[in-house]
Design an enzyme around this catalytic site. Structure first.
Site, short mmCIF file in Angstrom:
data_model
loop_
_atom_site.label_atom_id
_atom_site.label_comp_id
_atom_site.label_asym_id
_atom_site.label_seq_id
_atom_site.Cartn_x
_atom_site.Cartn_y
_atom_site.Cartn_z
N GLU A 297 -2.71 48.25 0.64
CA GLU A 297 -2.39 47.25 -0.37
C GLU A 297 -0.94 47.42 -0.86
OE1 GLU A 297 -4.58 45.04 -0.42
OE2 GLU A 297 -3.87 43.80 -2.07
N HIS B 181 1.61 38.17 2.06
CA HIS B 181 0.74 39.31 1.73
C HIS B 181 0.04 39.84 2.99
CE1 HIS B 181 -2.08 41.51 -1.02
NE2 HIS B 181 -2.87 41.43 0.05
N GLU B 182 -0.62 38.94 3.71
CA GLU B 182 -1.32 39.38 4.93
C GLU B 182 -0.32 39.82 5.99
OE1 GLU B 182 -4.37 39.88 4.49
OE2 GLU B 182 -4.61 38.64 2.68
N HIS C 41 0.24 43.45 5.43
CA HIS C 41 -0.83 44.26 6.03
C HIS C 41 -0.62 44.35 7.55
CE1 HIS C 41 -3.43 44.90 2.61
NE2 HIS C 41 -3.58 43.62 2.34
ZN ZN Z 1 -4.45 42.79 0.55
#
Ligand code: ZN
Length: 495
Positions: A293, A263-264, A267
């Site tokens: 997101e 997830h990170e 980003h």
């Molecule tokens: Zn996030």
């Protein structure tokens, strides 16, 4: 105008240097700093925040921005957008009466510890008077900041995701309510049993080794970024060349660190792939919360939870943890990481049920800001709606209305960006697949091809355009929630 432009560019350098100071301090406090070395409340922190305040409210800076805004048609495209955004920020800040603003800052800093206590003690009444005042301020804010086009709750929504308003979100959540709610009810009837193999101890060092491997799979440029640990995983970046992520290891919960890292990592890919020319400006980084997101959730859920991804990388996981996963087949593992069940807490929800948690918050905020629902009635209303959507009733307010910190901070209008991100991810996925077979591309062992597509269509623009405009450039159409619901129903019908 040249004089103002020169001043603006010089002053921006100082502001960005100040951002850098705050970025490094923030990172250090959340990762490496010892518990008692907290900078907050220190003399140095006060000096730095005063310096920041003076720089942002400098009258000459404000005047220059005003002149540049007037002559914005003479600026290049990137700077024109930046000036529009900066000008709006300055104007909005001025519309809020200073005494109200000061009182509100004090209120939210008092509200936070009270909120934490109320949550721990399952005592909504303790938090209620604070929340009532916060709501009162947010309602006033919608009046102070309203324009001829943006009014009511839309004012707050626009602060977190420019150009996304109730009309767009209503259409989105209508599709969810109609198609997803009945589907989720059918799919989550039976409680899911956690298999025995998943409850073994998975050593932290080995988890770290696998997360480092994942960073290579995602082509994270390790010469321009690092990964550390923090209580709650996050990404923090300064331009394209210093992008930092964190994860958190639980030895009894193997998947947590892995999916946090993916997830990170999503980003971080966005931040690392912005056009380098945007470094040193206010136009770098992500275009909005929702678009940011969309990238993290794209990598985490659409790619990271796919069978195609684990076909390639599961052997590595088995090898690192040998012999613990030797008897767990690929199918068993993929099934485990895609299990879906009705649960009370948003942050622990799975990919399928997650958007319904957001829909509930959106509907509540809409009513609260419109004055149709009062704070005192929130716990009851929350539980009724929750039961309607999930078929289960929260046994306490801790697991219900008190679970999120956002309202204690006054962040009304923030939640919808979470669900929007997932929906944008699905829309991008649909269009990416038209250009190449995404799952097939994973056989190469990395996400290189996916990264390249996203860099060209989304990442390179940084924050130099509005998020809806970037989505149109990337997909040739406006936001369309149907891709998301279709994606979820197709994926979860297979099982
Ligand atoms: Zn996030």
């Amino acid at each position: 105008m040249q004089k103002e432009l020169d001043f603006y560019l010089q002053h921006r350098k100082k502001l960005i240097a100040m951002h850098y100071v705050n970025f490094v301090i923030g990172w250090d406090m959340q990762t490496d700093a010892a518990e008692n070395s907290i900078l907050a409340n220190s003399e140095q922190a006060a000096v730095i925040s005063e310096m920041s305040y003076n720089l942002t409210t400098d009258p000459e800076y404000e005047r220059s921005v005003g002149v540049l805004f007037k002559h914005r048609d003479e600026l290049d495209e990137v700077l024109r957008h930046e000036i529009e955004v900066v000008y709006k920020d300055i104007q909005d800040t001025k519309k809020i009466p200073l005494d109200e603003y000061m009182a509100y800052s004090e209120l939210t800093s008092q509200a936070y510890p009270i909120y934490v206590r109320a949550k721990n003690e399952n005592n909504f009444e303790l938090f209620r008077p604070y929340l009532e005042k916060i709501v009162e301020f947010c309602r006033k804010q919608t009046v102070w900041l309203q324009t001829s086009k943006v009014k009511g709750y839309d004012v707050l929504l626009d602060m977190y995701e420019p150009h996304y308003n109730q009309k767009k979100y209503d259409q989105f959540f209508k599709v969810l309510r109609k198609k997803l709610v009945p589907f989720v009810k059918r799919k989550t009837k039976k409680p899911v049993k956690v298999p025995k193999w998943a409850t073994q101890t998975f050593e932290k060092e080995k988890q770290r080794e696998f997360c480092e491997y994942i960073r290579d799979v995602m082509c994270f440029d390790k010469s321009r970024g690092i990964m550390k640990e923090s209580e709650h995983p996050f990404t923090s970046g300064f331009g394209t060349d210093d992008v930092r992520i964190t994860t958190h290891y639980y030895e009894d919960h193997l998947e947590y660190a892995i999916f946090s890292a993916i997830h990170e990592g999503g980003h971080a890919t966005y931040e690392q792939q912005c056009d380098k020319s945007l470094n040193g400006t206010f136009s770098g980084g992500g275009a909005s919360l929702g678009l940011h997101e969309s990238q993290s959730r794209f990598y985490e859920n659409i790619i990271g939870r796919s069978r195609a991804f684990w076909e390639v990388h599961y052997p590595k996981l088995q090898e690192i943890f040998a012999p613990k996963l030797n008897k767990v087949s690929l199918d068993q593992f993929v099934k485990y990481i895609n299990r879906a069940e009705a649960s009370f807490v948003r942050t622990e929800a799975d990919e399928l049920t997650y958007p319904l948690h957001i829909m509930l918050r959106y509907e509540i905020e809409q009513k609260v800001i419109a004055g149709e629902l009062e704070v005192k009635d929130l716990p009851k209303y929350w539980n009724e709606k929750f039961t309607e959507y999930f078929g289960i009733t929260p046994p306490t307010d801790t697991l219900g209305v008190l679970q999120d910190v956002h309202w204690a901070y006054g962040n009304f209008g923030y939640f919808p960006t979470y669900a929007l991100g997932s929906a944008i991810a699905a829309q991008l996925y649909h269009h990416m697949n038209k250009d190449f077979d995404v799952e097939e591309s994973l056989k190469e062992g990395t996400t290189k091809k996916i990264n390249e597509w996203l860099r060209e269509r989304v990442h390179k623009y940084g924050a130099s355009k509005y998020p809806d405009e970037i989505l149109r450039l990337a997909t040739g159409e406006d936001f369309n929630p149907n891709y998301y619901v279709d994606y979820l129903i197709k994926k979860y019908s297979k099982k």
